[in-house]
Design a protein around this motif. Structure first.
Motif, PDB file in Angstrom:
ATOM      1  N   TYR A 122       0.785  -0.967   0.013  1.00  0.00           N
ATOM      2  CA  TYR A 122      -0.100   0.049   0.042  1.00  0.00           C
ATOM      3  C   TYR A 122       0.699   0.992   0.162  1.00  0.00           C
ATOM      4  O   TYR A 122       2.462   1.424   0.341  1.00  0.00           O
ATOM      5  N   PRO A 123       0.562   2.742  -0.252  1.00  0.00           N
ATOM      6  CA  PRO A 123       1.475   3.903  -0.725  1.00  0.00           C
ATOM      7  C   PRO A 123       1.513   3.783   0.981  1.00  0.00           C
ATOM      8  O   PRO A 123       0.871   3.490   2.101  1.00  0.00           O
ATOM      9  N   ASP A 124       2.694   4.878   1.334  1.00  0.00           N
ATOM     10  CA  ASP A 124       2.951   5.289   1.864  1.00  0.00           C
ATOM     11  C   ASP A 124       2.080   6.542   2.853  1.00  0.00           C
ATOM     12  O   ASP A 124       1.568   6.144   4.685  1.00  0.00           O
ATOM     13  N   TYR A 125       1.764   6.872   1.486  1.00  0.00           N
ATOM     14  CA  TYR A 125       0.729   8.011   1.981  1.00  0.00           C
ATOM     15  C   TYR A 125      -0.856   8.157   1.242  1.00  0.00           C
ATOM     16  O   TYR A 125      -1.023   7.978   0.188  1.00  0.00           O
ATOM     17  N   VAL A 126      -1.494   8.556   2.207  1.00  0.00           N
ATOM     18  CA  VAL A 126      -2.942   8.380   1.522  1.00  0.00           C
ATOM     19  C   VAL A 126      -3.127   9.299  -0.364  1.00  0.00           C
ATOM     20  O   VAL A 126      -2.240  10.782  -0.082  1.00  0.00           O
ATOM     21  N   GLY A 127      -3.414   8.906  -1.324  1.00  0.00           N
ATOM     22  CA  GLY A 127      -3.187   9.649  -1.881  1.00  0.00           C
ATOM     23  C   GLY A 127      -1.784   9.224  -3.461  1.00  0.00           C
ATOM     24  O   GLY A 127      -1.491   9.916  -4.181  1.00  0.00           O
ATOM     25  N   ASP A 128      -0.376   8.269  -2.864  1.00  0.00           N
ATOM     26  CA  ASP A 128       0.327   7.809  -3.714  1.00  0.00           C
ATOM     27  C   ASP A 128       0.220   8.137  -4.415  1.00  0.00           C
ATOM     28  O   ASP A 128      -0.181   7.179  -4.706  1.00  0.00           O
ATOM     29  N   ILE A 129       0.975   8.064  -5.561  1.00  0.00           N
ATOM     30  CA  ILE A 129       1.182   7.609  -7.493  1.00  0.00           C
ATOM     31  C   ILE A 129       2.612   7.143  -6.926  1.00  0.00           C
ATOM     32  O   ILE A 129       3.388   7.544  -7.408  1.00  0.00           O
ATOM     33  N   GLY A 130       2.054   6.144  -6.864  1.00  0.00           N
ATOM     34  CA  GLY A 130       3.194   5.242  -6.701  1.00  0.00           C
ATOM     35  C   GLY A 130       3.792   4.869  -8.569  1.00  0.00           C
ATOM     36  O   GLY A 130       2.827   4.496  -9.376  1.00  0.00           O
ATOM     37  N   PHE A 131       5.348   4.530  -8.938  1.00  0.00           N
ATOM     38  CA  PHE A 131       5.462   4.013 -10.240  1.00  0.00           C
ATOM     39  C   PHE A 131       5.568   2.851 -10.774  1.00  0.00           C
ATOM     40  O   PHE A 131       4.563   2.210  -9.762  1.00  0.00           O
ATOM     41  N   ASN A 132       4.713   2.588 -12.178  1.00  0.00           N
ATOM     42  CA  ASN A 132       4.283   1.947 -12.688  1.00  0.00           C
ATOM     43  C   ASN A 132       4.718   2.115 -13.933  1.00  0.00           C
ATOM     44  O   ASN A 132       4.966   2.827 -15.198  1.00  0.00           O
ATOM     45  N   ALA A 133       5.403   0.797 -14.036  1.00  0.00           N
ATOM     46  CA  ALA A 133       6.397   0.273 -15.163  1.00  0.00           C
ATOM     47  C   ALA A 133       6.413   0.400 -16.924  1.00  0.00           C
ATOM     48  O   ALA A 133       6.368   0.889 -17.701  1.00  0.00           O
ATOM     49  N   GLU A 134       4.704  -0.172 -16.689  1.00  0.00           N
ATOM     50  CA  GLU A 134       3.998   0.032 -17.830  1.00  0.00           C
ATOM     51  C   GLU A 134       3.163   1.304 -18.078  1.00  0.00           C
ATOM     52  O   GLU A 134       3.117   1.473 -18.979  1.00  0.00           O
ATOM     53  N   MET A 135       3.029   2.223 -17.307  1.00  0.00           N
ATOM     54  CA  MET A 135       2.814   4.037 -17.660  1.00  0.00           C
ATOM     55  C   MET A 135       3.524   4.671 -17.795  1.00  0.00           C
ATOM     56  O   MET A 135       3.621   5.882 -17.701  1.00  0.00           O
ATOM     57  N   ASP A 136       4.723   4.097 -17.213  1.00  0.00           N
ATOM     58  CA  ASP A 136       5.607   6.288 -16.057  1.00  0.00           C
ATOM     59  C   ASP A 136       6.838   5.409 -17.022  1.00  0.00           C
ATOM     60  O   ASP A 136       7.437   4.867 -17.295  1.00  0.00           O
ATOM     61  N   ASN A 137       7.284   6.845 -17.099  1.00  0.00           N
ATOM     62  CA  ASN A 137       8.715   6.918 -17.674  1.00  0.00           C
ATOM     63  C   ASN A 137      10.347   6.369 -16.708  1.00  0.00           C
ATOM     64  O   ASN A 137      10.258   7.103 -15.825  1.00  0.00           O
ATOM     65  N   LYS A 138      10.977   5.759 -16.364  1.00  0.00           N
ATOM     66  CA  LYS A 138      11.644   5.100 -15.721  1.00  0.00           C
ATOM     67  C   LYS A 138      12.889   5.974 -15.207  1.00  0.00           C
ATOM     68  O   LYS A 138      13.499   5.906 -14.731  1.00  0.00           O
ATOM     69  N   ASP A 139      12.631   6.773 -16.392  1.00  0.00           N
ATOM     70  CA  ASP A 139      13.936   8.293 -16.103  1.00  0.00           C
ATOM     71  C   ASP A 139      13.439   9.344 -15.585  1.00  0.00           C
ATOM     72  O   ASP A 139      14.377  10.021 -15.150  1.00  0.00           O
ATOM     73  N   PHE A 140      12.109   8.941 -14.962  1.00  0.00           N
ATOM     74  CA  PHE A 140      11.701   9.696 -14.277  1.00  0.00           C
ATOM     75  C   PHE A 140      12.228  10.511 -12.824  1.00  0.00           C
ATOM     76  O   PHE A 140      12.154   9.457 -12.712  1.00  0.00           O
ATOM     77  N   GLU A 141      13.217  11.387 -12.808  1.00  0.00           N
ATOM     78  CA  GLU A 141      13.648  11.282 -11.219  1.00  0.00           C
ATOM     79  C   GLU A 141      13.238  12.202 -10.277  1.00  0.00           C
ATOM     80  O   GLU A 141      12.471  13.676 -10.456  1.00  0.00           O
ATOM     81  N   LEU A 142      12.828  11.805  -9.035  1.00  0.00           N
ATOM     82  CA  LEU A 142      12.349  12.604  -8.474  1.00  0.00           C
ATOM     83  C   LEU A 142      13.451  13.501  -6.995  1.00  0.00           C
ATOM     84  O   LEU A 142      14.303  12.067  -7.238  1.00  0.00           O
TER      85      LEU A 142
END
Length: 169
Positions: free
Chosen positions: A27-47
C-alpha cells in the motif's frame, strides 16, 4: 482531552495534506500517493525525495505555472477540439507528480459524473485532455523550508456534453 486539544493535534496531519497508511506492505505510504508503474510511467523520471512528495498547496503558494492558470487555460483553448457528445458530462481529474526540477510524470486520470460517481468518458475526450496535460512544460519547482521538493498537482476539467467548460483549481 478537550475538543480543541484534539483539533490542535490533528493540524500537523492536515497541514501536510497526507495521512500515514497503516495498512501494511503493498500500500502507499500516504493517502493519494502515486507509485511508479512500469507500464505507464517514464523509468527515467527523477524525484528528489521519492518517499515524501508534497501536495501542491503545502507551500501556501497554490498553483505555480509559468503564466499562471491563464496560460494553462490558453493551452487547452488552443489545443482541445470540442465535439458535442450527448451524456458526456461530468468531471475529469488528472493527477500527476511535478519533480523538484519542474518535470512531470505519473499521470493518472479518473472521471466522475455530476453526482461524483465513477464515469468512463469516451477516449476522444480523455486522450486529448491527457495529451495536452502531459505537454504542459511550465510547471515550476517548489521549495519548502529552503529545500527543493517534489509535489503532486492535479487539474480538474468540467465537461458538458463533450465541451470543455472549466479547468480547476
Amino acid at each position: 482531552m478537550t475538543e480543541i486539544l484534539k483539533l490542535l493535534l490533528l493540524v500537523p496531519l492536515i497541514s501536510c495534506g497526507q495521512e500515514k497508511s497503516e495498512t501494511g506492505p503493498g500500500y502507499p505510504d500516504y493517502v493519494g500517493d502515486i507509485g511508479f508503474n512500469a507500464e505507464m510511467d517514464n523509468k527515467d523520471f527523477e524525484l528528489c525525495f521519492e518517499k515524501h512528495i508534497f501536495q501542491y498547496f503545502n507551500t501556501g503558494n497554490g498553483l505555480e505555472y509559468d503564466g499562471e492558470k491563464s496560460a494553462i487555460e490558453k493551452e487547452f483553448a488552443e489545443k482541445y477540439k470540442s465535439e458535442i457528445i450527448k451524456n458526456e458530462t461530468g468531471l475529469i481529474r488528472i493527477n500527476f507528480v511535478v519533480s523538484c526540477k519542474g518535470k512531470t510524470d505519473r499521470f493518472r486520470l479518473i472521471g466522475m459524473d455530476e453526482n461524483y460517481n465513477e464515469k468512463f468518458f469516451v477516449k476522444s475526450i480523455t486522450e486529448q485532455l491527457m495529451g495536452i496535460t502531459k505537454s504542459l512544460k511550465g510547471w515550476k519547482g517548489k521549495k519548502y523550508s529552503e529545500k527543493e521538493i517534489d509535489y503532486y498537482q492535479y487539474l480538474i476539467f468540467k465537461i458538458e456534453n463533450g465541451q470543455l467548460k472549466e479547468i480547476l483549481p
